[in-house]
Design a protein around this motif. Structure first.
Motif, PDB file in Angstrom:
ATOM      1  N   ARG A  32      54.078  18.025  31.026  1.00 35.85           N
ATOM      2  CA  ARG A  32      53.683  16.758  31.628  1.00 35.85           C
ATOM      3  C   ARG A  32      53.384  16.945  33.118  1.00 35.85           C
ATOM      4  NH1 ARG A  32      56.057  12.841  34.395  1.00 35.85           N
ATOM      5  NH2 ARG A  32      58.190  13.601  34.078  1.00 35.85           N
ATOM      6  N   GLY A  33      54.227  17.771  33.776  1.00 31.25           N
ATOM      7  CA  GLY A  33      53.993  18.049  35.191  1.00 31.25           C
ATOM      8  C   GLY A  33      52.679  18.767  35.415  1.00 31.25           C
ATOM      9  N   ARG A  34      52.337  19.712  34.549  1.00 23.61           N
ATOM     10  CA  ARG A  34      51.072  20.435  34.684  1.00 23.61           C
ATOM     11  C   ARG A  34      49.884  19.506  34.488  1.00 23.61           C
ATOM     12  NH1 ARG A  34      50.123  25.576  35.103  1.00 23.61           N
ATOM     13  NH2 ARG A  34      51.842  27.066  35.127  1.00 23.61           N
ATOM     14  N   SER A  35      50.046  18.515  33.625  1.00 23.47           N
ATOM     15  CA  SER A  35      48.935  17.611  33.355  1.00 23.47           C
ATOM     16  C   SER A  35      48.743  16.582  34.465  1.00 23.47           C
ATOM     17  CB  SER A  35      49.175  16.871  32.035  1.00 23.47           C
ATOM     18  OG  SER A  35      50.228  15.936  32.176  1.00 23.47           O
ATOM     19  N   GLY A  36      49.777  16.414  35.308  1.00 19.49           N
ATOM     20  CA  GLY A  36      49.696  15.427  36.375  1.00 19.49           C
ATOM     21  C   GLY A  36      49.935  14.003  35.909  1.00 19.49           C
ATOM     22  N   ASP A  80      52.156   7.194  31.962  1.00 20.43           N
ATOM     23  CA  ASP A  80      50.822   7.651  31.544  1.00 20.43           C
ATOM     24  C   ASP A  80      50.888   8.338  30.186  1.00 20.43           C
ATOM     25  OD1 ASP A  80      49.607   6.756  33.885  1.00 20.43           O
ATOM     26  OD2 ASP A  80      49.925   8.662  34.927  1.00 20.43           O
ATOM     27  N   LEU A  81      51.848   9.250  30.040  1.00 21.59           N
ATOM     28  CA  LEU A  81      51.978   9.990  28.783  1.00 21.59           C
ATOM     29  C   LEU A  81      52.393   9.058  27.652  1.00 21.59           C
ATOM     30  CD1 LEU A  81      51.960  12.518  27.093  1.00 21.59           C
ATOM     31  CD2 LEU A  81      54.248  13.081  27.964  1.00 21.59           C
ATOM     32  N   ALA A  82      53.294   8.142  27.927  1.00 23.31           N
ATOM     33  CA  ALA A  82      53.727   7.201  26.904  1.00 23.31           C
ATOM     34  C   ALA A  82      52.542   6.400  26.365  1.00 23.31           C
ATOM     35  CB  ALA A  82      54.792   6.268  27.472  1.00 23.31           C
ATOM     36  N   LEU A  83      51.671   5.953  27.256  1.00 25.78           N
ATOM     37  CA  LEU A  83      50.490   5.197  26.835  1.00 25.78           C
ATOM     38  C   LEU A  83      49.529   6.087  26.036  1.00 25.78           C
ATOM     39  CD1 LEU A  83      49.831   3.159  30.099  1.00 25.78           C
ATOM     40  CD2 LEU A  83      50.652   2.263  27.905  1.00 25.78           C
ATOM     41  N   ALA A  84      49.334   7.336  26.509  1.00 23.49           N
ATOM     42  CA  ALA A  84      48.396   8.247  25.838  1.00 23.49           C
ATOM     43  C   ALA A  84      48.885   8.624  24.448  1.00 23.49           C
ATOM     44  CB  ALA A  84      48.193   9.502  26.686  1.00 23.49           C
ATOM     45  N   ALA A  85      50.189   8.762  24.286  1.00 22.75           N
ATOM     46  CA  ALA A  85      50.749   9.183  23.008  1.00 22.75           C
ATOM     47  C   ALA A  85      51.209   8.007  22.142  1.00 22.75           C
ATOM     48  CB  ALA A  85      51.930  10.126  23.250  1.00 22.75           C
ATOM     49  N   ARG A 145      60.585   4.369  27.384  1.00 22.32           N
ATOM     50  CA  ARG A 145      62.024   4.613  27.301  1.00 22.32           C
ATOM     51  C   ARG A 145      62.321   5.782  26.370  1.00 22.32           C
ATOM     52  NH1 ARG A 145      66.224  -0.142  25.868  1.00 22.32           N
ATOM     53  NH2 ARG A 145      65.646  -0.688  28.029  1.00 22.32           N
ATOM     54  N   HIS A 146      61.655   5.803  25.217  1.00 25.62           N
ATOM     55  CA  HIS A 146      61.888   6.894  24.275  1.00 25.62           C
ATOM     56  C   HIS A 146      61.444   8.228  24.876  1.00 25.62           C
ATOM     57  CE1 HIS A 146      62.657   8.884  20.544  1.00 25.62           C
ATOM     58  NE2 HIS A 146      61.382   9.197  20.339  1.00 25.62           N
ATOM     59  N   LEU A 147      60.322   8.201  25.583  1.00 20.08           N
ATOM     60  CA  LEU A 147      59.850   9.423  26.230  1.00 20.08           C
ATOM     61  C   LEU A 147      60.872   9.899  27.259  1.00 20.08           C
ATOM     62  CD1 LEU A 147      57.648  11.543  26.666  1.00 20.08           C
ATOM     63  CD2 LEU A 147      56.551   9.976  28.269  1.00 20.08           C
ATOM     64  N   SER A 148      61.444   8.985  28.008  1.00 19.47           N
ATOM     65  CA  SER A 148      62.473   9.348  28.977  1.00 19.47           C
ATOM     66  C   SER A 148      63.672   9.981  28.287  1.00 19.47           C
ATOM     67  CB  SER A 148      62.908   8.106  29.764  1.00 19.47           C
ATOM     68  OG  SER A 148      63.970   8.439  30.657  1.00 19.47           O
ATOM     69  N   TYR A 149      64.062   9.435  27.131  1.00 20.01           N
ATOM     70  CA  TYR A 149      65.181   9.996  26.379  1.00 20.01           C
ATOM     71  C   TYR A 149      64.852  11.405  25.882  1.00 20.01           C
ATOM     72  CZ  TYR A 149      67.647   5.501  26.222  1.00 20.01           C
ATOM     73  OH  TYR A 149      68.331   4.350  26.547  1.00 20.01           O
ATOM     74  N   LEU A 150      63.607  11.611  25.489  1.00 22.86           N
ATOM     75  CA  LEU A 150      63.203  12.942  25.017  1.00 22.86           C
ATOM     76  C   LEU A 150      63.257  13.963  26.147  1.00 22.86           C
ATOM     77  CD1 LEU A 150      60.143  12.030  22.742  1.00 22.86           C
ATOM     78  CD2 LEU A 150      62.399  12.814  21.995  1.00 22.86           C
ATOM     79  N   GLU A 151      62.838  13.560  27.326  1.00 22.89           N
ATOM     80  CA  GLU A 151      62.830  14.492  28.459  1.00 22.89           C
ATOM     81  C   GLU A 151      64.238  14.811  28.953  1.00 22.89           C
ATOM     82  OE1 GLU A 151      60.352  13.908  31.804  1.00 22.89           O
ATOM     83  OE2 GLU A 151      58.479  14.056  30.674  1.00 22.89           O
ATOM     84  N   THR A 152      65.177  13.920  28.747  1.00 19.23           N
ATOM     85  CA  THR A 152      66.554  14.164  29.191  1.00 19.23           C
ATOM     86  C   THR A 152      67.415  14.755  28.091  1.00 19.23           C
ATOM     87  OG1 THR A 152      67.205  11.885  28.624  1.00 19.23           O
ATOM     88  CG2 THR A 152      66.470  12.323  30.896  1.00 19.23           C
ATOM     89  N   GLY A 153      66.871  14.846  26.869  1.00 17.21           N
ATOM     90  CA  GLY A 153      67.639  15.386  25.762  1.00 17.21           C
ATOM     91  C   GLY A 153      68.530  14.365  25.080  1.00 17.21           C
ATOM     92  N   ALA A 177      48.562  14.917  23.169  1.00 17.03           N
ATOM     93  CA  ALA A 177      48.229  14.014  24.273  1.00 17.03           C
ATOM     94  C   ALA A 177      48.158  14.756  25.593  1.00 17.03           C
ATOM     95  CB  ALA A 177      49.264  12.896  24.356  1.00 17.03           C
ATOM     96  N   LEU A 178      48.939  15.825  25.724  1.00 16.84           N
ATOM     97  CA  LEU A 178      48.939  16.640  26.946  1.00 16.84           C
ATOM     98  C   LEU A 178      47.897  17.759  26.898  1.00 16.84           C
ATOM     99  CD1 LEU A 178      52.806  16.922  27.428  1.00 16.84           C
ATOM    100  CD2 LEU A 178      51.211  15.712  28.941  1.00 16.84           C
TER     101      LEU A 178
END
Length: 283
Positions: free
Chosen positions: A14-18, A23-28, A33-41, A56-57
């Motif tokens: 996600r960082g490489r994509s900028g 943004d990623l949540a909308l694209a995918a 919130r779920h995306l945040s949970y995925l990134e934190t484990g 999406a990335l």
């Protein structure tokens, strides 16, 4: 381990994509919130979620497989050898190689190793090798052909401009993909004689070119080519996703005539193939 590795990979890509998490949540089409949970484990992704996020990335297929493994799943995209690709794909590559005659075309792996080439590439590049015998002693890649003094370097006009253009393009690919093979190639390329350390990094002030032009000169023979890269669209195979076809088009009538003359010269000996590369035209 999987719970720690996948979140790190997701955040890395996600960082490489900028993209922000939103943004990623909308694209995918997933909640932020779920995306945040995925990134934190705090949440474990399903296989389909991993594939959706990586798509999406726009992550390369090889690294999508890595993300699946990190999340505890099997790889999704096969990595067949070149000769094991579907007959239709092999036929298409063979036809493109033949259609490019009498001008060169090479088939390149992700790390610029030469996997295949047409007969014109044998004839043309064979005229501009300082020590042709070395071609059989090493795997060939496009950077070695241009940067190695024992191969094509002595015959490249404005060599520093061509070399710098190629290295800057390679550095941008390393930065964009994070591919360790490309990073290793960049390190190796930087060790060739007369390659300046500053060429490792892109120079935003340097003159840019829409295409790479290469002029080769040996004695009275001077050839000029514009190069283009062709990729397969939306492949489902790792090798095919990474495969590139590099075509050489004549920059003037003299080059066109010279290539036609070389094609009709029966005395020209073909290049010896590299030992561990499948060189030469596809059957």
């Amino acid at each position: 381990m999987a719970n720690r590795v996948f979140p790190a990979l997701l955040k890395y890509w996600r960082g490489r994509s900028g993209l922000s998490q939103l943004d990623l949540a909308l694209a995918a089409n997933v909640s932020s919130r779920h995306l945040s949970y995925l990134e934190t484990g705090r949440a474990q992704p399903s296989e389909s979620m991993v594939l959706r996020l990586m798509a999406a990335l726009n992550v390369p297929l090889r690294h999508r497989n890595d993300a699946l493994i990190a999340a505890g799943f099997a790889v999704h995209f096969p990595e067949a050898a070149l000769e094991a690709l579907a007959d239709a794909v092999q036929s298409a590559i063979s036809r493109m190689l033949q259609q490019q005659e009498p001008f060169p075309m090479t088939v390149l792996a992700a790390d610029y190793r030469i996997l295949q080439y047409n007969a014109a590439a044998q004839r043309v590049f064979g005229q501009f090798m300082a020590e042709p015998r070395l071609l059989a002693a090493q795997p060939l890649d496009m950077f070695a052909l241009i940067l190695d003094p024992a191969l094509g370097k002595p015959f490249v006009r404005e060599w520093s401009k061509v070399a710098r253009h190629m290295l800057m393009r390679l550095q941008r690919e390393v930065s964009r993909t994070g591919d360790v093979r490309l990073a290793s190639l960049l390190d190796r390329a930087m060790r060739y004689p007369e390659v300046e350390s500053s060429w490792r990094y892109p120079d935003d002030n340097a003159e840019t070119y829409s295409t790479l032009e290469v002029w080769l000169q040996r004695g009275d023979l001077t050839l000029g080519f514009m190069t283009t890269l062709t990729a397969f669209s939306a492949p489902g195979n790792v090798l095919l996703d990474e495969l590139r076809l590099e075509s050489y088009f004549p920059l003037n009538a003299e080059t066109r005539v010279a290539c036609e003359r070389l094609a009709s010269d029966q005395s020209i000996q073909p290049l010896a193939p590299a030992r561990d590369a499948r060189s030469g035209p596809l059957a």
